[in-house]
Design a protein around this motif. Structure first.
Motif, PDB file in Angstrom:
ATOM      1  N   ARG A  41       0.829  -1.762   0.219  1.00  0.00           N
ATOM      2  CA  ARG A  41      -0.217   0.290  -0.309  1.00  0.00           C
ATOM      3  C   ARG A  41       0.769   1.484   0.015  1.00  0.00           C
ATOM      4  NH1 ARG A  41      -3.001   1.436   4.691  1.00  0.00           N
ATOM      5  NH2 ARG A  41      -2.241   3.370   5.019  1.00  0.00           N
ATOM      6  N   TRP A  42       2.260   1.094   0.818  1.00  0.00           N
ATOM      7  CA  TRP A  42       2.781   2.301   0.286  1.00  0.00           C
ATOM      8  C   TRP A  42       3.573   2.843  -0.306  1.00  0.00           C
ATOM      9  CZ3 TRP A  42       5.617  -2.175   2.281  1.00  0.00           C
ATOM     10  CH2 TRP A  42       6.278  -2.803   1.113  1.00  0.00           C
ATOM     11  N   LEU A  43       3.058   2.126  -1.676  1.00  0.00           N
ATOM     12  CA  LEU A  43       3.425   2.814  -3.019  1.00  0.00           C
ATOM     13  C   LEU A  43       3.377   3.664  -3.694  1.00  0.00           C
ATOM     14  CD1 LEU A  43       3.980  -1.143  -4.773  1.00  0.00           C
ATOM     15  CD2 LEU A  43       6.133   0.209  -4.441  1.00  0.00           C
ATOM     16  N   PRO A  44       3.408   4.887  -4.434  1.00  0.00           N
ATOM     17  CA  PRO A  44       2.825   6.211  -4.640  1.00  0.00           C
ATOM     18  C   PRO A  44       1.980   5.801  -5.467  1.00  0.00           C
ATOM     19  CG  PRO A  44       5.410   6.241  -5.583  1.00  0.00           C
ATOM     20  CD  PRO A  44       5.194   4.572  -4.928  1.00  0.00           C
ATOM     21  N   ARG A  45       1.382   6.522  -5.735  1.00  0.00           N
ATOM     22  CA  ARG A  45      -0.436   6.738  -6.371  1.00  0.00           C
ATOM     23  C   ARG A  45      -0.227   8.442  -6.607  1.00  0.00           C
ATOM     24  NH1 ARG A  45      -4.789   2.574  -4.797  1.00  0.00           N
ATOM     25  NH2 ARG A  45      -5.876   4.008  -6.818  1.00  0.00           N
ATOM     26  N   LEU A  46      -1.066   8.496  -8.264  1.00  0.00           N
ATOM     27  CA  LEU A  46      -1.547   9.922  -8.779  1.00  0.00           C
ATOM     28  C   LEU A  46      -2.816  10.289  -8.300  1.00  0.00           C
ATOM     29  CD1 LEU A  46       1.656   9.091 -11.344  1.00  0.00           C
ATOM     30  CD2 LEU A  46       1.605  11.641  -9.402  1.00  0.00           C
ATOM     31  N   GLN A  57      -5.051  13.407  -8.896  1.00  0.00           N
ATOM     32  CA  GLN A  57      -5.166  14.969  -9.971  1.00  0.00           C
ATOM     33  C   GLN A  57      -5.136  16.019  -9.204  1.00  0.00           C
ATOM     34  OE1 GLN A  57      -5.676  15.762 -13.313  1.00  0.00           O
ATOM     35  NE2 GLN A  57      -5.156  13.458 -13.113  1.00  0.00           N
ATOM     36  N   VAL A 102       0.600  18.504  -6.413  1.00  0.00           N
ATOM     37  CA  VAL A 102       1.873  18.061  -5.220  1.00  0.00           C
ATOM     38  C   VAL A 102       1.826  18.584  -4.074  1.00  0.00           C
ATOM     39  CG1 VAL A 102       2.662  16.721  -6.344  1.00  0.00           C
ATOM     40  CG2 VAL A 102       3.374  19.071  -6.279  1.00  0.00           C
ATOM     41  N   ARG A 103       1.774  18.212  -2.782  1.00  0.00           N
ATOM     42  CA  ARG A 103       2.403  19.199  -1.605  1.00  0.00           C
ATOM     43  C   ARG A 103       3.286  19.855  -2.119  1.00  0.00           C
ATOM     44  NH1 ARG A 103       2.735  14.639   2.174  1.00  0.00           N
ATOM     45  NH2 ARG A 103       5.478  15.765   2.713  1.00  0.00           N
ATOM     46  N   ALA A 104       3.450  21.511  -1.646  1.00  0.00           N
ATOM     47  CA  ALA A 104       4.445  22.954  -1.862  1.00  0.00           C
ATOM     48  C   ALA A 104       4.920  22.104  -0.636  1.00  0.00           C
ATOM     49  CB  ALA A 104       3.109  23.939  -1.672  1.00  0.00           C
ATOM     50  N   ASP A 115      -3.083   6.407 -12.263  1.00  0.00           N
ATOM     51  CA  ASP A 115      -2.787   7.068 -11.299  1.00  0.00           C
ATOM     52  C   ASP A 115      -1.041   6.204 -10.895  1.00  0.00           C
ATOM     53  OD1 ASP A 115      -3.633   4.454 -11.299  1.00  0.00           O
ATOM     54  OD2 ASP A 115      -4.515   4.011  -8.892  1.00  0.00           O
ATOM     55  N   LEU A 116      -0.711   5.647 -11.552  1.00  0.00           N
ATOM     56  CA  LEU A 116       0.515   5.061 -11.867  1.00  0.00           C
ATOM     57  C   LEU A 116       1.275   5.640 -13.020  1.00  0.00           C
ATOM     58  CD1 LEU A 116      -0.108   1.539 -11.287  1.00  0.00           C
ATOM     59  CD2 LEU A 116       0.213   3.530  -9.323  1.00  0.00           C
ATOM     60  N   ARG A 131      -1.881  12.892 -14.770  1.00  0.00           N
ATOM     61  CA  ARG A 131      -1.147  14.135 -14.168  1.00  0.00           C
ATOM     62  C   ARG A 131      -0.669  14.749 -14.825  1.00  0.00           C
ATOM     63  NH1 ARG A 131       0.278  14.433  -8.376  1.00  0.00           N
ATOM     64  NH2 ARG A 131       2.623  14.376  -9.038  1.00  0.00           N
ATOM     65  N   HIS A 137       5.530  12.550  -2.527  1.00  0.00           N
ATOM     66  CA  HIS A 137       5.124  10.612  -2.702  1.00  0.00           C
ATOM     67  C   HIS A 137       5.498   9.913  -2.017  1.00  0.00           C
ATOM     68  CE1 HIS A 137       1.469  12.043  -5.713  1.00  0.00           C
ATOM     69  NE2 HIS A 137       2.482  12.963  -6.088  1.00  0.00           N
ATOM     70  N   PRO A 174       6.252   7.431   0.832  1.00  0.00           N
ATOM     71  CA  PRO A 174       5.312   6.817   2.330  1.00  0.00           C
ATOM     72  C   PRO A 174       5.150   7.546   3.764  1.00  0.00           C
ATOM     73  CG  PRO A 174       6.213   4.734   1.420  1.00  0.00           C
ATOM     74  CD  PRO A 174       7.299   6.266   0.867  1.00  0.00           C
ATOM     75  N   ASP A 208       3.215   3.642   7.176  1.00  0.00           N
ATOM     76  CA  ASP A 208       3.728   2.712   5.686  1.00  0.00           C
ATOM     77  C   ASP A 208       5.351   3.298   5.211  1.00  0.00           C
ATOM     78  OD1 ASP A 208       1.476   1.739   5.085  1.00  0.00           O
ATOM     79  OD2 ASP A 208       0.895   3.797   3.834  1.00  0.00           O
TER      80      ASP A 208
END
Lengths: 205, 467
Positions: A189-194, A196, A199-201, B56-57, B97, B249, B251, B255
């Protein structure tokens, strides 16, 4: 893709090693949105030289490129394969290829076959001396034949089968959707997902 | 059974093991897109009525042909503009994105991924770009693919592949001051040749590699493709974890702990065997530059242009003869005597903040030589902003260099940043192919330190030459 069992045509001897994809098609030509129409871009810089082999009127209809080791190294641009194909080339014979170019070629029905250097050199000699002699790349028998030059070649069994049957690789994989879904359920579950979302500034550097 | 790092990452991504003629089916964790190699793939999806399986990937950025000046204006070249606009339309239609020109996160795709924390240890990463090998610096299996495969990943999030062969590149010892990651990789390519890595994933290891920063490791892995390899990798360690932690991005919380626990297992087992092994001693390395038209044609800066007659291998001899003719060089000329017109600092190889800092340190208090232009092109807008916050841009501008916006720029000359016929550059990029930086242009690949020193002296130089 239509099934392909081989290709026969006269030769274009390009006696060079390490022909990179920037030579096959300079980057400026890679801004088109299409998969076709690249014939004029093929070896665009080298073709300015009137003595360049593609300018030989005797080879206007030739369709088998014979060349030295490491053909198609460098950039991943599939435009290199499209340019060769659009020029009318059906097969490229070399002792070795750039890995990405080789994969791209076979996905477009361009027969890129690895033939040991001794046989490639014999083909270069033959094609230079006798431009009219046809060269056959036989995908069924895994053999290259031209006059008295005969050489067997190895080719990835899956790639060969796809070419012979003209099968759509994406369609084949989509047939395994259940397996892909099962794999996805087990991904950490830690794998990154994008999303829309922006991103955090506050990311650091 | 003992396994290498590459084998562990591979095995963790097998959706289905192949049998007989059938290859393995490998899951792809991250798909990077840019404007040049994606339009035909999006068209393919539309024509077949297929979906983009995992938006999303998938992430896109504009980099290859964007201008690096006047970016607030529409792109002047209509062909480039259309390609960029097409990426925008495709990303909007398929829900991807995109970081467009002008966006704070825009930049070269291989700089953006790591910077956002999207590249993490143990992942599979692909992109329609050969320098995807960059991401292997994190212990990810990352490799370039063509547009047909881009379409395949878009539709299925997988690729059918046969396992790569494995090669260890062990670099023991310690780098001397003034010798960098770029010199390591140029020396590796010169040693194994531009075809030496074909079919292999290279694992860089040894004390000199472990001592490198993440950005330096990216420089090394970036040019794995220049040795013909499918990918390059470095086992993740504390340096890697420290770099990833806190990025947008990455964890967090439990996580993060679970991820690190797993990442620590991503090392080649002690008794695992590689299909091939290469060794280099970092203590013996000095600044390295290329003299020819492929990245394997390189030598220490202290050497002279080689005499093709002395090269035994016929293919290499002929290639060297052709290269010297193209480059306008004479055998026996000391490399330090070669004059350049242009210095390019940037690219996915050497366009990160540490590269800019290193070059600025050399340039501080000096001027770019008369008749030489120096282009500084940050790898991303974030790198640019960071450099400006440190005042690096003032150092470049005071020296007489041009301070540009982010993009691939003169690395491949798809935008207006090009060499003119016959012009010669010292470039921190990755390819010195004929015409790579502009038709008729001549390229010498160098490190950021050598680039900066060369800009000051006007001839290929190292910082030591400035003292």
């Amino acid at each position: 893709m239509r099934p392909i069992s081989g290709h026969t045509g006269t030769g274009i001897p390009l006696r060079r090693s390490g022909v990179d994809t920037d030579q096959i098609i300079p980057s400026g030509f890679c801004r088109s949105l299409r998969k076709t129409g690249y014939q004029d871009a093929l070896f665009a810089t080298w073709r300015v030289d009137p003595d360049f082999v593609l300018n030989d009127p005797e080879r206007a209809d030739a369709s088998v490129l014979v060349t030295g080791p490491d053909f198609g190294t460098g950039s991943s641009r599939e435009h290199a394969v499209w340019a060769l194909r659009d020029w009318g080339i059906g097969a490229v014979i070399a002792p070795s290829f750039g890995d990405i170019f080789w994969r791209n070629a076979l996905r477009n029905g361009l027969l890129a076959v690895r033939v040991p250097e001794q046989a490639t050199t014999a083909l270069l000699d033959l094609s230079e001396a006798e431009p009219w002699t046809p060269i056959t790349v036989d995908l069924v028998g895994q053999q290259v034949r031209a006059s008295d030059v005969v050489a067997d070649f190895e080719i990835d069994a899956d790639a060969r089968q796809r070419l012979l049957l003209g099968r759509d690789e994406i369609e084949l994989t989509l047939g395994k959707d259940d397996l892909i879904k099962a794999y996805e359920r087990g991904r950490p579950r830690w794998l990154p997902r994008l999303g829309q979302d922006l991103v955090r500034a506050d990311s650091h550097d | 059974m003992s396994r290498t790092l590459a084998e562990k990452v591979w095995e963790a991504h097998v959706v289905r093991h192949g049998s007989g003629a059938e290859p393995d089916l490998l899951y792809i964790d991250l798909h990077l897109l840019h404007e040049v190699t994606s339009p035909q793939a999006f068209d393919g999806l539309r024509l077949a009525g297929r979906q983009l399986r995992r938006p999303d990937l998938t992430i896109a950025t504009e980099d290859h042909n964007v201008p690096t000046i006047d970016i607030e204006l529409p792109i002047a070249d209509p062909v480039s503009r259309t390609q960029v606009e097409t990426l925008r339309k495709n990303c909007a239609e398929f829900g991807v994105r995109l970081h467009p020109m002008g966006d704070a996160e825009q930049g070269i795709v291989h700089v953006v991924g790591p910077q956002l924390g999207l590249t993490q240890p143990g992942m599979t990463v692909v992109c329609g770009d050969s320098h995807t090998s960059t991401h292997g610096a994190f212990g990810a299996l990352a490799f370039g693919i063509g547009t047909s495969e881009v379409e395949h990943v878009m539709a299925t999030q997988t690729l059918p592949l046969r396992p790569f062969k494995t090669m260890s590149i062990t670099v023991d010892g310690e780098l001397k001051p003034g010798v960098t990651a770029k010199d390591i990789i140029l020396a590796v390519i010169a040693k194994i040749g531009t075809g030496g890595g074909q079919g292999y994933v290279l694992e860089y290891r040894g004390r000199a590699i472990e001592a490198l920063s993440m950005e330096a490791r990216m420089t090394v892995c970036n040019m794995s493709i220049e040795a013909g390899a499918r990918a390059g990798m470095i086992a993740p360690d504390q340096t890697t974890f420290d770099y990833v932690q806190g990025r947008p991005h990455a964890p967090t919380g439990a996580d993060w702990d679970a991820a690190v626990e797993y990442w620590k297992t991503l090392r080649t087992d002690d008794d695992a065997e590689f299909d091939a092994e290469v060794r280099l001693d970092a203590d013996e390395l000095t600044p390295f530059v290329t003299w020819g038209t492929n990245p394997g044609q390189g030598l220490p800066l202290s050497a002279s242009v080689p005499d093709p007659e002395t090269i035994v291998d016929e293919n290499e001899r002929v290639a060297a003869e052709k290269a010297l003719t193209y480059m306008g060089l004479t055998a026996g000329t000391p490399l330090r005597d070669i004059h350049v017109d242009t210095v390019f600092l940037g690219s996915c190889t050497n366009g990160r903040i540490e590269d800019l800092r290193a070059a600025a340190d050399v340039l501080r208090g000096h001027k770019v030589a008369d008749g030489v232009r120096m282009l500084v092109v940050p790898g991303s807008m974030r790198v640019r902003a960071q450099a400006e916050s440190e005042g690096l841009h003032e150092v470049f501008l005071a020296a007489g260099a041009e301070w540009r916006q982010a993009g691939c720029s003169m690395c491949l000359g798809m935008n207006p940043d090009q060499l003119k016929p016959g012009e010669r550059s010292a470039s921190t990029s990755n390819r010195n192919f004929e015409g790579r930086q502009g038709k008729g242009g001549r390229t010498h690949l160098v490190s950021p330190l050598v680039a900066a020193a060369t800009a000051v002296r006007g001839t290929l130089s190292s910082p030591a030459d400035l003292v």
